[in-house]
Design a protein around this motif. Structure first.
Motif, PDB file in Angstrom:
ATOM      1  N   ALA A 145     -50.819 -35.247  -4.463  1.00  0.00           N
ATOM      2  CA  ALA A 145     -51.705 -34.750  -3.602  1.00  0.00           C
ATOM      3  C   ALA A 145     -51.154 -33.972  -2.591  1.00  0.00           C
ATOM      4  O   ALA A 145     -51.623 -32.946  -2.240  1.00  0.00           O
ATOM      5  N   GLN A 146     -50.021 -34.443  -1.916  1.00  0.00           N
ATOM      6  CA  GLN A 146     -49.424 -33.780  -1.033  1.00  0.00           C
ATOM      7  C   GLN A 146     -48.897 -32.425  -1.460  1.00  0.00           C
ATOM      8  O   GLN A 146     -48.770 -31.606  -0.600  1.00  0.00           O
ATOM      9  N   ALA A 147     -48.484 -32.373  -2.625  1.00  0.00           N
ATOM     10  CA  ALA A 147     -47.802 -31.208  -2.990  1.00  0.00           C
ATOM     11  C   ALA A 147     -48.791 -30.374  -3.843  1.00  0.00           C
ATOM     12  O   ALA A 147     -48.579 -29.104  -4.188  1.00  0.00           O
ATOM     13  N   THR A 148     -50.234 -30.628  -3.768  1.00  0.00           N
ATOM     14  CA  THR A 148     -51.004 -29.719  -4.677  1.00  0.00           C
ATOM     15  C   THR A 148     -51.440 -28.650  -3.717  1.00  0.00           C
ATOM     16  O   THR A 148     -51.711 -28.580  -2.758  1.00  0.00           O
ATOM     17  N   PRO A 149     -51.237 -27.514  -4.509  1.00  0.00           N
ATOM     18  CA  PRO A 149     -51.698 -26.287  -3.601  1.00  0.00           C
ATOM     19  C   PRO A 149     -53.291 -26.268  -3.174  1.00  0.00           C
ATOM     20  O   PRO A 149     -54.013 -26.930  -3.459  1.00  0.00           O
ATOM     21  N   ALA A 150     -53.417 -25.473  -2.107  1.00  0.00           N
ATOM     22  CA  ALA A 150     -54.774 -25.414  -1.485  1.00  0.00           C
ATOM     23  C   ALA A 150     -55.730 -24.964  -2.411  1.00  0.00           C
ATOM     24  O   ALA A 150     -55.244 -24.240  -3.148  1.00  0.00           O
ATOM     25  N   GLY A 151     -57.023 -25.253  -2.430  1.00  0.00           N
ATOM     26  CA  GLY A 151     -57.836 -25.027  -3.352  1.00  0.00           C
ATOM     27  C   GLY A 151     -57.877 -25.714  -4.892  1.00  0.00           C
ATOM     28  O   GLY A 151     -58.982 -25.555  -5.649  1.00  0.00           O
ATOM     29  N   GLN A 152     -56.906 -26.590  -5.075  1.00  0.00           N
ATOM     30  CA  GLN A 152     -56.641 -27.259  -6.188  1.00  0.00           C
ATOM     31  C   GLN A 152     -56.577 -28.997  -6.165  1.00  0.00           C
ATOM     32  O   GLN A 152     -56.107 -29.580  -6.968  1.00  0.00           O
ATOM     33  N   GLU A 153     -57.362 -29.368  -4.880  1.00  0.00           N
ATOM     34  CA  GLU A 153     -57.157 -30.542  -4.699  1.00  0.00           C
ATOM     35  C   GLU A 153     -58.173 -31.566  -5.201  1.00  0.00           C
ATOM     36  O   GLU A 153     -58.075 -32.837  -5.272  1.00  0.00           O
ATOM     37  N   ALA A 154     -59.120 -31.159  -6.135  1.00  0.00           N
ATOM     38  CA  ALA A 154     -60.203 -31.730  -6.617  1.00  0.00           C
ATOM     39  C   ALA A 154     -59.513 -32.928  -7.543  1.00  0.00           C
ATOM     40  O   ALA A 154     -59.948 -34.081  -7.485  1.00  0.00           O
ATOM     41  N   ALA A 155     -58.602 -32.667  -8.400  1.00  0.00           N
ATOM     42  CA  ALA A 155     -58.150 -33.495  -9.351  1.00  0.00           C
ATOM     43  C   ALA A 155     -57.349 -34.603  -8.652  1.00  0.00           C
ATOM     44  O   ALA A 155     -57.445 -35.845  -9.040  1.00  0.00           O
ATOM     45  N   ALA A 156     -56.607 -34.231  -7.767  1.00  0.00           N
ATOM     46  CA  ALA A 156     -55.705 -35.184  -6.980  1.00  0.00           C
ATOM     47  C   ALA A 156     -56.487 -36.352  -6.037  1.00  0.00           C
ATOM     48  O   ALA A 156     -56.327 -37.468  -6.125  1.00  0.00           O
ATOM     49  N   ASN A 157     -57.718 -35.877  -5.669  1.00  0.00           N
ATOM     50  CA  ASN A 157     -58.793 -36.458  -4.996  1.00  0.00           C
ATOM     51  C   ASN A 157     -59.347 -37.502  -5.774  1.00  0.00           C
ATOM     52  O   ASN A 157     -59.611 -38.396  -5.467  1.00  0.00           O
ATOM     53  N   ALA A 158     -59.735 -36.907  -6.912  1.00  0.00           N
ATOM     54  CA  ALA A 158     -60.197 -37.734  -7.913  1.00  0.00           C
ATOM     55  C   ALA A 158     -59.141 -39.118  -8.423  1.00  0.00           C
ATOM     56  O   ALA A 158     -59.750 -40.350  -8.415  1.00  0.00           O
ATOM     57  N   LEU A 159     -58.021 -38.681  -8.537  1.00  0.00           N
ATOM     58  CA  LEU A 159     -57.039 -39.839  -8.952  1.00  0.00           C
ATOM     59  C   LEU A 159     -56.738 -40.654  -7.670  1.00  0.00           C
ATOM     60  O   LEU A 159     -56.779 -41.961  -7.721  1.00  0.00           O
ATOM     61  N   LEU A 160     -56.948 -40.128  -6.411  1.00  0.00           N
ATOM     62  CA  LEU A 160     -56.771 -41.087  -5.591  1.00  0.00           C
ATOM     63  C   LEU A 160     -57.938 -42.104  -5.250  1.00  0.00           C
ATOM     64  O   LEU A 160     -57.773 -43.430  -5.082  1.00  0.00           O
ATOM     65  N   SER A 161     -59.319 -41.423  -5.566  1.00  0.00           N
ATOM     66  CA  SER A 161     -60.143 -42.448  -5.572  1.00  0.00           C
ATOM     67  C   SER A 161     -60.195 -43.613  -6.736  1.00  0.00           C
ATOM     68  O   SER A 161     -60.474 -44.786  -6.238  1.00  0.00           O
ATOM     69  N   ASP A 162     -59.726 -43.065  -7.793  1.00  0.00           N
ATOM     70  CA  ASP A 162     -59.530 -44.367  -8.705  1.00  0.00           C
ATOM     71  C   ASP A 162     -58.514 -45.405  -8.209  1.00  0.00           C
ATOM     72  O   ASP A 162     -58.909 -46.286  -8.574  1.00  0.00           O
ATOM     73  N   ALA A 163     -57.357 -44.802  -7.826  1.00  0.00           N
ATOM     74  CA  ALA A 163     -56.304 -45.872  -7.501  1.00  0.00           C
ATOM     75  C   ALA A 163     -56.764 -46.498  -6.326  1.00  0.00           C
ATOM     76  O   ALA A 163     -56.604 -47.909  -6.428  1.00  0.00           O
ATOM     77  N   TYR A 164     -57.672 -46.245  -5.415  1.00  0.00           N
ATOM     78  CA  TYR A 164     -58.139 -46.886  -4.271  1.00  0.00           C
ATOM     79  C   TYR A 164     -59.239 -48.036  -4.599  1.00  0.00           C
ATOM     80  O   TYR A 164     -59.155 -49.070  -4.294  1.00  0.00           O
ATOM     81  N   ARG A 165     -60.007 -47.386  -5.744  1.00  0.00           N
ATOM     82  CA  ARG A 165     -61.135 -48.191  -6.227  1.00  0.00           C
ATOM     83  C   ARG A 165     -60.367 -49.394  -6.899  1.00  0.00           C
ATOM     84  O   ARG A 165     -60.777 -50.364  -6.847  1.00  0.00           O
ATOM     85  N   ALA A 166     -59.335 -49.153  -7.936  1.00  0.00           N
ATOM     86  CA  ALA A 166     -58.750 -50.341  -8.322  1.00  0.00           C
ATOM     87  C   ALA A 166     -58.127 -51.514  -7.507  1.00  0.00           C
ATOM     88  O   ALA A 166     -58.215 -52.627  -7.693  1.00  0.00           O
ATOM     89  N   ALA A 167     -57.506 -50.902  -6.769  1.00  0.00           N
ATOM     90  CA  ALA A 167     -56.973 -51.651  -5.385  1.00  0.00           C
ATOM     91  C   ALA A 167     -57.981 -52.535  -4.728  1.00  0.00           C
ATOM     92  O   ALA A 167     -57.777 -53.629  -4.373  1.00  0.00           O
ATOM     93  N   GLY A 168     -59.045 -52.034  -4.697  1.00  0.00           N
ATOM     94  CA  GLY A 168     -60.267 -52.543  -3.789  1.00  0.00           C
ATOM     95  C   GLY A 168     -60.717 -53.735  -4.649  1.00  0.00           C
ATOM     96  O   GLY A 168     -61.274 -54.866  -4.166  1.00  0.00           O
ATOM     97  N   LEU A 169     -60.891 -53.547  -6.026  1.00  0.00           N
ATOM     98  CA  LEU A 169     -61.681 -54.369  -7.135  1.00  0.00           C
ATOM     99  C   LEU A 169     -60.639 -55.592  -7.184  1.00  0.00           C
ATOM    100  O   LEU A 169     -61.019 -56.729  -7.121  1.00  0.00           O
ATOM    101  N   ILE A 170     -59.117 -55.159  -7.172  1.00  0.00           N
ATOM    102  CA  ILE A 170     -58.229 -56.143  -7.421  1.00  0.00           C
ATOM    103  C   ILE A 170     -58.275 -57.087  -6.136  1.00  0.00           C
ATOM    104  O   ILE A 170     -58.163 -58.576  -6.275  1.00  0.00           O
TER     105      ILE A 170
END
Length: 400
Positions: A145-170
């Motif tokens: 996400a840090q390296a993602t160019p401006a305007g293309q962050e949606a995919a990185a944000n979606a993956l971050l959401s998944d990772a945090y959700r998995a961490a929360g559920l565990i």
């Protein structure tokens, strides 16, 4: 002081109650004084009663039953994983990132493959193993996400959401409630930044799950219903993933309503969930979420157990094919079946069902409250079965 699991349930309740009187506990929990006295004398205690006691004592059902010690009752592997997961969640949320030791950061294809592997392990119910995968996945996604160019962050944000959700559920499963709330909060933020309605909807049931485990049942009901209401007007236009997320919220609302003893509301919500499942026509698996006909039926078993309809729960369990369930969902359904069998006084059958799931998945079972409930209530049944179960679960046998 002896080991926590060596105390009786009544002794543990007295310790947790501390200076509070039995009358005070009755008032705070909404239970009668007689029920509190009976619980401390090791009488049969239903799961709804245990949930109320846990909420009033700011504790967990697993702690009351001796499956977890107060604050921590985990294995060394659980603790090590949770410590690393907590550090990773807080570091990434605070922007504390560390470059990989060697090589380039993973690309989108590698991250998608890692996410799929993480959810497969999670669905097996191997939560410690899944947690071991989540921490490096979250770090890699944060670097991506840090390296993602401006305007293309949606995919990185979606993956971050998944990772945090998995961490929360565990974290929630292992009783680390503060970490669970924090991780789910981060997941919601990134799902909203990704403008992803499916992920935003999924997080309604995820937060409801944390609230349920924390015995905040009314809030869980409101959360699940509100998340469903936000999705309902548009789900028909968004395809199966959003429809599945909507159904998951409805089913969690039904679970919460059943824990509150609201049979009419639970029945109405179950009916809605089954209608959504019928519309899907199959079980959908997406980004760590499952919903469909099999899942709705499995949850209906648990809802009816909570409402005291054990016969109905057993009828439902016999009429549908559970092969579409993930391993974790199937395990949980078997626990509900065992509890229903216990409710209709099929003591040895209940213990056989419990042995089936506990023997096959001991690590998963040790973090569940229902085995302790059944062992406590079926204590006058087969002594050999109870001793086997106690050895698997790491608790002291309760034999009358």
């Amino acid at each position: 002081m002896g080991q926590w699991q060596d105390f009786t349930t009544g002794e543990r309740l007295k310790v947790l109650r501390g200076k509070m009187t039995q009358g005070g506990l009755a008032e705070r929990s909404g239970l009668s004084l007689h029920t509190v006295q009976k619980a401390e004398q090791n009488g049969n205690v239903s799961l709804p009663t245990l949930l109320r006691l846990a909420e009033a004592l700011h504790s967990d059902v697993a702690v009351i039953l001796g499956q977890q010690a107060p604050r921590r009752g985990m294995s060394p592997d659980d603790r090590a994983m949770l410590r690393e997961l907590s550090r990773t969640v807080h570091d990434t949320a605070a922007g504390v990132l560390h470059d990989p030791a060697e090589g380039a950061a993973p690309g989108p294809a590698d991250l998608a493959e890692a996410a799929a592997r993480m959810w497969r392990v999670y669905w097996r119910g191997a939560y410690t193993d899944a947690g071991v995968l989540v921490a490096p996945f979250l770090r890699s996604v944060a670097l991506f996400a840090q390296a993602t160019p401006a305007g293309q962050e949606a995919a990185a944000n979606a993956l971050l959401s998944d990772a945090y959700r998995a961490a929360g559920l565990i974290a929630n499963f292992l009783g680390a409630r503060d970490l669970a709330y924090a991780a789910i909060g981060h997941a919601i933020r990134y799902a909203e930044l990704a403008a992803d309605p499916v992920r935003v909807s999924m997080l309604g049931s995820a937060r409801a799950r944390v609230l349920l485990r924390d015995a905040r049942v009314e809030q869980a009901l409101r959360e699940a219903e509100a998340a469903a209401a936000r999705t309902e007007p548009t789900f028909s236009e968004q395809g199966s993933s959003l429809l599945a997320a909507y159904g998951k919220n409805i089913i969690f609302a039904a679970v919460a309503a059943s824990r509150l003893g609201d049979s009419a509301r639970a029945a109405d919500l179950l009916s809605q969930a089954h209608a959504v499942a019928a519309r899907l026509g199959r079980d959908v698996y997406t980004n760590g979420l499952q919903f469909g006909p099999s899942y709705a039926d499995a949850q209906a078993v648990g809802v009816n157990v909570s409402l005291g309809n054990a016969g109905r729960a057993l009828e439902i369990s016999r009429r549908f094919d559970p092969s579409g369930l993930t391993q974790a969902a199937h395990n949980r359904m078997l626990l509900d079946v065992a509890l229903a069998q216990c409710d209709v006084r099929q003591w040895d059958t209940s213990l056989d069902t419990l042995l089936e799931v506990c023997s096959s998945h001991p690590e998963w079972s040790r973090h569940q409250a229902i085995p302790g409930v059944i062992i406590q209530r079926a204590g006058h049944a087969s002594t050999s079965r109870i001793r086997k179960l106690s050895a698997i679960l790491g608790t002291s046998p309760t034999v009358r």
